[in-house]
Design an enzyme around this catalytic site. Structure first.
Site, PDB file in Angstrom:
ATOM      1  CG  HIS A  74     -36.480  37.901 -52.243  1.00  0.00           C
ATOM      2  ND1 HIS A  74     -35.504  37.339 -53.038  1.00  0.00           N
ATOM      3  CD2 HIS A  74     -35.950  39.048 -51.760  1.00  0.00           C
ATOM      4  CE1 HIS A  74     -34.440  38.124 -53.047  1.00  0.00           C
ATOM      5  NE2 HIS A  74     -34.669  39.171 -52.254  1.00  0.00           N
ATOM      6  CG  ASP A  76     -37.454  36.129 -56.559  1.00  0.00           C
ATOM      7  OD1 ASP A  76     -37.677  36.395 -55.364  1.00  0.00           O
ATOM      8  OD2 ASP A  76     -37.550  36.987 -57.457  1.00  0.00           O
ATOM      9  CG  ASP A 106     -30.777  39.980 -52.845  1.00  0.00           C
ATOM     10  OD1 ASP A 106     -31.741  39.825 -52.098  1.00  0.00           O
ATOM     11  OD2 ASP A 106     -30.832  40.657 -53.886  1.00  0.00           O
ATOM     12  CD  GLU A 138     -37.138  41.649 -53.709  1.00  0.00           C
ATOM     13  OE1 GLU A 138     -37.002  42.799 -53.282  1.00  0.00           O
ATOM     14  OE2 GLU A 138     -36.269  41.101 -54.423  1.00  0.00           O
ATOM     15  CD  GLU A 166     -34.208  42.024 -49.891  1.00  0.00           C
ATOM     16  OE1 GLU A 166     -33.013  41.852 -50.225  1.00  0.00           O
ATOM     17  OE2 GLU A 166     -35.173  41.699 -50.598  1.00  0.00           O
ATOM     18  CG  HIS A 360     -28.874  41.978 -57.790  1.00  0.00           C
ATOM     19  ND1 HIS A 360     -29.860  42.789 -58.295  1.00  0.00           N
ATOM     20  CD2 HIS A 360     -29.413  41.379 -56.713  1.00  0.00           C
ATOM     21  CE1 HIS A 360     -30.940  42.682 -57.545  1.00  0.00           C
ATOM     22  NE2 HIS A 360     -30.687  41.830 -56.578  1.00  0.00           N
TER      23      HIS A 360
HETATM   24 ZN   LIG Z   1     -33.343  40.736 -52.144  1.00  0.00          ZN
END
Ligand SMILES: [Zn+2]
Length: 391
Positions: A74, A76, A106, A138, A166, A360
């Site tokens: 992904h 984003d 990520d 995502e 991932e 994150h």
């Molecule tokens: Zn991810």
């Protein structure tokens, strides 16, 4: 002429520099990557459901045709607002053998390694194609990739298998939980707080809903199986947000609850949803309507990511095992787009550089050794795809 990045490191720096937080457009990144891939002769297709603000990109390197491997990631990233970063999150900084920046783990590094590898793959005069699937949205519930999968079905020959990059620290992951997210809106009737007999309290109904979800969570926890590979080994629930009412002395007319559950591959999400909607229809709504026949409770799905099930002799896992020499595969709690690819009939495995522990977070980073491990993996993969008539 644009000077394209060449090394994985340069590509990581370039991709991180695009602020592709999910709330923003990802088109600058997609334009750049598409122009690069077209300059190499790739077949590129876009898909989107979002009025041209965001796009998926599906690119095929090498001779088009059936088979080949999809490398999926992904574009984003999650927001940086409110996080204490030691350096600019959108400017990669190298410290202590690590690359810091939003999306380094990520999961822009996986895409970066794949993009850097593309020219070398093409020089192999490959027998089968290598496909890059780059999605949007995502991080807000795997919302983008469905239109990409539908486009492959509509327009292209079916690839053989899908590798989701991932962050798994380059370990093989063949199972993950799903994600089912909902918004329940409760409409009652307002009145002065001294006259509850004339009103229907939406906050009270919300409280009952939340308590029921809590009971279901406890029930799933008690049913946990001792030999599960998952941590925690049961379907989990979360009440993410409750918004209701306006003042102390007004019976709340409206309340909104945002909630989710993350089902194990063996737990039937439809059955869980049915229990909740039955409870709302048979218990909560009749009570809410005692004083207010116009009261209503509506639930809408915000996101649905199917769980990833371990495949019996799956070709995706077999290929990654062969290339990496790894014999173990893990199950993880986070969802990926792999569940949607698998639901569409693909063999899927998750394997990518970096750790989910860094995802994150402020000061997100990837170990440079992980980038190198991914380079080796994808180089071996490229050689295998190039020489492998059966893939
Ligand atoms: Zn991810």
């Amino acid at each position: 002429m644009t000077a394209w990045p060449t090394s994985s490191r340069e590509w990581i720096e370039r991709l991180v520099a695009f602020d592709t937080t999910s709330a923003r457009s990802n088109l600058e990144l997609i334009d750049f990557v598409e122009a690069y891939l077209r300059s190499l002769g790739a077949d590129c297709r876009r898909s989107s459901d979002t009025a041209e603000l965001k796009a998926n990109l599906f690119a095929t390197l090498g001779r088009p045709g059936p088979g080949g491997v999809v490398l999926s990631g992904h574009s984003d990233v999650v927001p940086v607002e409110g996080q204490p970063w030691s350096s600019d999150p959108f400017k990669v900084e190298a410290r202590d053998g690590r690359l810091y920046g939003r999306g380094t783990a990520d999961m822009k590094s996986f895409l970066a390694v794949a993009l850097a590898l593309a020219p070398a793959f093409l020089r192999l005069d490959p027998m089968r194609p290598l496909h890059l699937a780059i999605s949007y949205d995502e991080e807000v519930g795997c919302l983008g990739v469905s239109s990409l999968i539908a486009q492959i079905d509509r327009e292209l020959a079916r690839p053989a298998l899908v590798i989701i990059g991932e962050p798994t620290s380059m370990q093989i992951v063949n199972a993950h939980k799903g994600v089912c997210a909902f918004e329940t809106t409760i409409r009652g009737r307002a009145a002065h707080s001294s006259q509850p007999q004339l009103a229907a309290n939406a906050n009270l109904a919300a409280g009952r809903l939340v308590a029921f979800l809590g009971d279901l969570a406890a029930e799933r926890r008690r049913a946990a199986s001792a030999d599960s590979r998952f941590d925690p080994p049961y379907t989990t629930f979360n009440i993410g947000r409750i918004e209701g009412g306006t003042a102390l002395n007004i019976v709340a007319a409206d309340c909104r609850v945002i909630w989710e559950f993350r089902p194990l591959p063996d737990d039937d999400p439809e059955a869980i949803v049915a229990r909740i909607t039955d409870h709302i229809a048979e218990e909560l709504l009749p009570r809410l309507r005692e004083n207010a026949p116009e009261a209503a409770i509506e639930t809408r799905a915000l996101a649905r990511v199917p769980a990833l099930r371990p495949e019996d002799e799956g070709p995706a896992e077999a290929l990654v095992r062969r290339l990496t020499g790894l014999n173990d595969s893990a199950a993880v709690a986070f969802g990926t787009e792999g569940g949607l690819f698998q639901e569409a009939g693909y063999s899927v495995v998750v394997c990518g550089p970096g750790s989910i522990d860094q995802a994150h977070r402020p000061d997100e980073f990837i170990e440079i050794a992980q980038v190198q491990a991914c380079e080796k993996f994808l180089h071996d993969l490229a050689r295998s795809v190039a020489r492998q008539p059966v893939l």
